[in-house]
Motif scaffolding. Structure first.
Motif, PDB file in Angstrom:
ATOM      1  N   UNK A  25      34.251  40.692  45.041  1.00 22.29           N
ATOM      2  CA  UNK A  25      32.880  41.193  44.968  1.00 22.29           C
ATOM      3  C   UNK A  25      32.806  42.176  43.808  1.00 22.29           C
ATOM      4  N   UNK A  26      31.694  42.125  43.092  1.00 20.54           N
ATOM      5  CA  UNK A  26      31.510  43.019  41.954  1.00 20.54           C
ATOM      6  C   UNK A  26      30.410  44.029  42.266  1.00 20.54           C
TER       7      UNK A  26
ATOM      8  N   UNK B 220      28.442  38.724  45.004  1.00 22.05           N
ATOM      9  CA  UNK B 220      29.569  37.849  45.304  1.00 22.05           C
ATOM     10  C   UNK B 220      29.320  37.117  46.598  1.00 22.05           C
ATOM     11  N   UNK B 221      30.241  36.462  47.155  1.00 21.14           N
ATOM     12  CA  UNK B 221      31.651  36.465  46.749  1.00 21.14           C
ATOM     13  C   UNK B 221      31.928  35.503  45.597  1.00 21.14           C
ATOM     14  N   UNK B 222      32.896  35.908  44.795  1.00 22.40           N
ATOM     15  CA  UNK B 222      33.452  35.039  43.772  1.00 22.40           C
ATOM     16  C   UNK B 222      34.870  34.726  44.224  1.00 22.40           C
ATOM     17  N   UNK B 223      35.301  33.516  44.010  1.00 18.56           N
ATOM     18  CA  UNK B 223      36.628  33.113  44.481  1.00 18.56           C
ATOM     19  C   UNK B 223      37.605  33.045  43.320  1.00 18.56           C
ATOM     20  N   UNK B 224      38.775  33.665  43.529  1.00 17.75           N
ATOM     21  CA  UNK B 224      39.813  33.717  42.506  1.00 17.75           C
ATOM     22  C   UNK B 224      41.111  33.173  43.105  1.00 17.75           C
TER      23      UNK B 224
ATOM     24  N   UNK C 126      42.740  32.684  38.278  1.00 17.59           N
ATOM     25  CA  UNK C 126      41.702  31.836  37.681  1.00 17.59           C
ATOM     26  C   UNK C 126      40.519  31.817  38.639  1.00 17.59           C
ATOM     27  N   UNK C 127      39.346  32.090  38.095  1.00 14.81           N
ATOM     28  CA  UNK C 127      38.139  32.068  38.922  1.00 14.81           C
ATOM     29  C   UNK C 127      37.736  30.624  39.194  1.00 14.81           C
TER      30      UNK C 127
ATOM     31  N   UNK D  97      36.963  24.993  44.375  1.00 12.84           N
ATOM     32  CA  UNK D  97      37.399  25.762  45.538  1.00 12.84           C
ATOM     33  C   UNK D  97      37.992  24.838  46.599  1.00 12.84           C
ATOM     34  N   UNK D  98      37.314  23.743  46.881  1.00 13.19           N
ATOM     35  CA  UNK D  98      37.796  22.795  47.886  1.00 13.19           C
ATOM     36  C   UNK D  98      39.141  22.184  47.482  1.00 13.19           C
TER      37      UNK D  98
END
Length: 125
Positions: free
Chosen positions: A33-34, A48-52, A64-65, A72-73
């Motif tokens: 989260x930013x 966010x959420x952003x997944x890394x 890696x984002x 993601x899957x």
């Protein structure tokens, strides 16, 4: 008591399952989260959420984002495949240890006894 042939069959099944894994990755996925400042607000807003996805490479953490849902899957599937592979490795080791113990036990129980050498046949130094 388990038979040697049963253990060998189970070991072959494990190897077959290992060979069927086509893609895997030793990594973790974290939510990020930013904090973004907004005009007129004292507190920043969380975005966010952003997944890394992160992993170790040459002693350093690499990340890696994952921007698309498909990325993601796929990353989740690859990480699960790696966990499955490691579990299969553990099972393979355990079965191989059991096989070794069983083979040693069978050799000890075999009717063939070692012949002892007579004292006269030994050379004196």
């Amino acid at each position: 008591m388990e038979k040697l042939s049963d253990l060998e069959t189970r070991r072959e099944e494990i190897l077959s399952q290992m060979r069927s894994i086509r893609s895997m990755k030793r990594a973790t996925i974290n939510e990020q989260y930013l904090k973004v400042p907004h005009k007129g607000k004292k507190q920043p807003v969380l975005r966010g959420p952003y997944y890394v996805m992160s992993w170790r490479e040459k002693g350093k953490t690499v990340g890696r984002r994952l921007t698309a849902n498909s990325e993601l899957e796929q990353a989740q599937k690859d990480i699960e495949a790696h966990k499955r592979f490691m579990d299969l490795c553990r099972q393979y080791v355990e079965l191989t240890e059991k096989m070794g113990e069983l083979e040693r036990r069978q050799q000890e129980d075999s009717p063939e006894k070692k012949r002892r050498r007579s004292p006269s046949s030994r050379k004196k130094k």
